[in-house]
Design an enzyme around this catalytic site. Structure first.
Site, short mmCIF file in Angstrom:
data_model
loop_
_atom_site.label_atom_id
_atom_site.label_comp_id
_atom_site.label_asym_id
_atom_site.label_seq_id
_atom_site.Cartn_x
_atom_site.Cartn_y
_atom_site.Cartn_z
N ARG A 1 46.12 68.96 48.58
CA ARG A 1 45.32 68.07 47.85
C ARG A 1 45.44 66.57 47.60
O ARG A 1 44.79 65.63 47.84
CB ARG A 1 45.21 68.58 46.20
CG ARG A 1 44.65 69.93 46.11
CD ARG A 1 43.20 70.13 46.49
NE ARG A 1 42.23 69.13 45.74
CZ ARG A 1 41.80 69.23 44.71
NH1 ARG A 1 42.11 70.37 43.80
NH2 ARG A 1 40.72 68.27 44.04
N GLN B 1 39.02 69.78 47.38
CA GLN B 1 39.61 71.08 47.72
C GLN B 1 39.45 71.59 48.97
O GLN B 1 40.50 72.07 49.38
CB GLN B 1 39.28 72.22 46.60
CG GLN B 1 39.81 73.41 46.52
CD GLN B 1 41.38 73.36 45.98
OE1 GLN B 1 41.48 72.73 44.99
NE2 GLN B 1 42.26 73.70 46.80
N HIS C 1 32.99 71.66 45.67
CA HIS C 1 34.35 71.21 45.25
C HIS C 1 34.90 70.79 46.79
O HIS C 1 35.74 71.14 47.16
CB HIS C 1 35.21 72.18 44.61
CG HIS C 1 36.37 71.49 44.08
ND1 HIS C 1 36.74 70.14 43.88
CD2 HIS C 1 37.56 72.16 43.44
CE1 HIS C 1 37.80 70.07 43.46
NE2 HIS C 1 38.24 71.26 42.91
N ARG D 1 34.12 64.43 37.81
CA ARG D 1 34.05 65.77 37.61
C ARG D 1 32.99 66.12 36.56
O ARG D 1 33.41 65.52 35.50
CB ARG D 1 35.48 66.44 37.42
CG ARG D 1 35.54 67.77 37.01
CD ARG D 1 36.83 68.41 36.86
NE ARG D 1 37.30 68.56 38.15
CZ ARG D 1 38.22 69.46 38.53
NH1 ARG D 1 38.76 70.39 37.41
NH2 ARG D 1 38.78 69.51 39.85
N ASP E 1 39.03 82.55 43.94
CA ASP E 1 39.01 81.84 42.65
C ASP E 1 38.54 82.50 41.51
O ASP E 1 38.11 83.91 41.64
CB ASP E 1 37.82 80.76 43.37
CG ASP E 1 37.57 79.46 42.21
OD1 ASP E 1 38.58 79.42 41.33
OD2 ASP E 1 36.59 78.87 41.99
N CYS F 1 42.38 78.03 45.20
CA CYS F 1 42.33 76.60 44.65
C CYS F 1 43.08 76.40 43.32
O CYS F 1 43.45 75.13 43.08
CB CYS F 1 40.87 76.01 44.45
SG CYS F 1 39.90 77.25 43.31
N1 NVA Z 1 35.30 77.65 40.34
C1 NVA Z 1 36.37 76.86 39.51
C2 NVA Z 1 37.01 75.92 40.41
C3 NVA Z 1 38.33 75.30 39.38
C4 NVA Z 1 39.18 74.27 40.22
C5 NVA Z 1 35.50 76.06 38.33
O1 NVA Z 1 34.57 75.53 38.72
O2 NVA Z 1 36.44 76.27 37.34
N1 CP Z 2 41.84 73.35 42.13
C1 CP Z 2 41.37 72.28 41.18
O1 CP Z 2 40.50 71.60 41.22
O2 CP Z 2 42.30 72.29 40.03
P1 CP Z 2 42.20 71.38 38.62
O3 CP Z 2 40.88 72.07 38.16
O4 CP Z 2 43.37 71.48 38.03
O5 CP Z 2 42.01 69.98 39.09
#
Ligand code: NVA
Ligand code: CP
Length: 311
Positions: free
Chosen positions: A294, A135, A132, A105, A226, A266
């Site tokens: 997930r 997800q 992502h 990540r 989101d 998500c």
């Molecule tokens: N768009 C959000 C998704 C988190 C799971 C982010 O990147 O923070």
């Molecule tokens: N939806 C998702 O990826 O959640 P987290 O940021 O908690 O991993």
């Protein structure tokens, strides 16, 4: 058996999967959820290299790997040399010698691609600023559970044209779903991904980018939203609120969708911003099933890239 064609492969983008592979993964995820299959990845080790916060991705990957009989190592940047600036090309080649699979990540998709280029083990995108895909596998599983199919359904995403919007565009196009993205001007999804989604859809399903939330939501089977400011964009959060307000998923927008529509997010959610408390807690919401999925979808993915055999 796991999805044989995925053995040893990376998952950097939703577009790395074919339509057939997505369907096979979803079928395997459903079988794993129902307890119909038991796959083993004994003595295999998953590394989690996360430069951003995570609850669902971190825990669901870890628990999935434990259920498969494998082990998980947390390679948080603050406890490895990553946080002190060791070059990615070096870290990637070293981790490749220890681990069996690596979930990353990070911010830049290019950094993920560098890891994948320098590590021979499967590298999985656990969220970048661009995509992502893990997800979206869980999202598609949740839609399939509800409607028994994907092709021909319409998913409407409302809000920021971010990593979720990008991966949903590709995932929907690959599975024959119509995808509507409603977002403010200057917050559209990645232009190259929109073009790729249109080319995948090939005119057989719809790929629509619009500024009109009500037109986009009309008759949709899935409403998806989101956060309006993603991780790393916290300083823009307050200034974005008035721009994004018309895209809030609330009862009035939901009343325009298919009466059987489900609402996905998500998570984590900012109640009162992109989604109201009433909608996320309401009868159309499937966000907790989505979060659970997930684990099942990623278990199917891990088992497949590791080439797990059925017990
Ligand atoms: N768009 C959000 C998704 C988190 C799971 C982010 O990147 O923070
Ligand atoms: N939806 C998702 O990826 O959640 P987290 O940021 O908690 O991993």
């Amino acid at each position: 058996m796991s999805v044989a064609s995925l053995k040893g492969r990376d998952l950097l983008s939703m577009a790395d999967l074919s339509a057939a592979e997505i369907h096979e993964l979803l079928e395997l995820a459903a079988d794993l959820k129902a307890g119909k299959v038991n796959l083993r990845c004994q003595n295999k080790v998953l590394g989690l290299l996360f430069s951003k916060a995570s609850t669902r991705t971190r825990v669901s990957f870890s628990v999935a790997m434990f259920h498969l009989g494998g082990q998980v190592l947390d390679l948080n940047a603050s406890v490895t040399q990553v946080g002190r600036g060791e070059p990615t090309v070096d870290t990637a080649r070293v981790l490749d010698r220890y681990l069996d699979v690596l979930a990353i990540r990070t911010f830049e998709q290019a950094e993920l691609e560098t890891f994948a280029n320098y590590a021979k083990i499967p590298v999985i995108n656990a969220l970048t600023d661009l995509e992502h895909p893990c997800q979206v596998l869980a999202d598609l599983q949740t839609v399939q559970e509800e409607f028994g199919q994907l092709a021909g359904l319409t998913l409407t995403y409302l809000g920021d044209g971010n990593n979720m919007a990008n991966s949903l565009l590709l995932g929907c196009a690959l599975t024959g779903m119509n995808v509507h993205i409603a977002c403010p001007e200057n917050f559209q999804p990645d232009a190259a991904i929109v073009e790729k989604a249109k080319s995948i859809a090939g005119g057989k399903s719809e790929v629509l980018i619009t500024r009109d939330p009500e037109a986009a939501a009309k008759a949709a089977q899935v409403l998806y939203t989101d956060v309006w400011a993603s991780m790393g964009q916290e300083s823009e959060a307050a200034s974005r609120v008035p721009l994004f307000q018309p895209y809030q998923v609330n009862d009035s927008l939901l009343s325009l969708a298919d009466p059987k529509a489900i609402v996905l997010h998500c998570l984590p959610a900012h109640r009162g911003e992109e989604i109201t408390d009433a909608v996320i807690e309401g009868s159309h919401s499937r966000v907790w099933d989505e979060a659970e999925n997930r684990m099942h979808a990623q278990k199917a993915l891990l088992a497949s890239v590791l080439g797990a055999e059925r017990l």
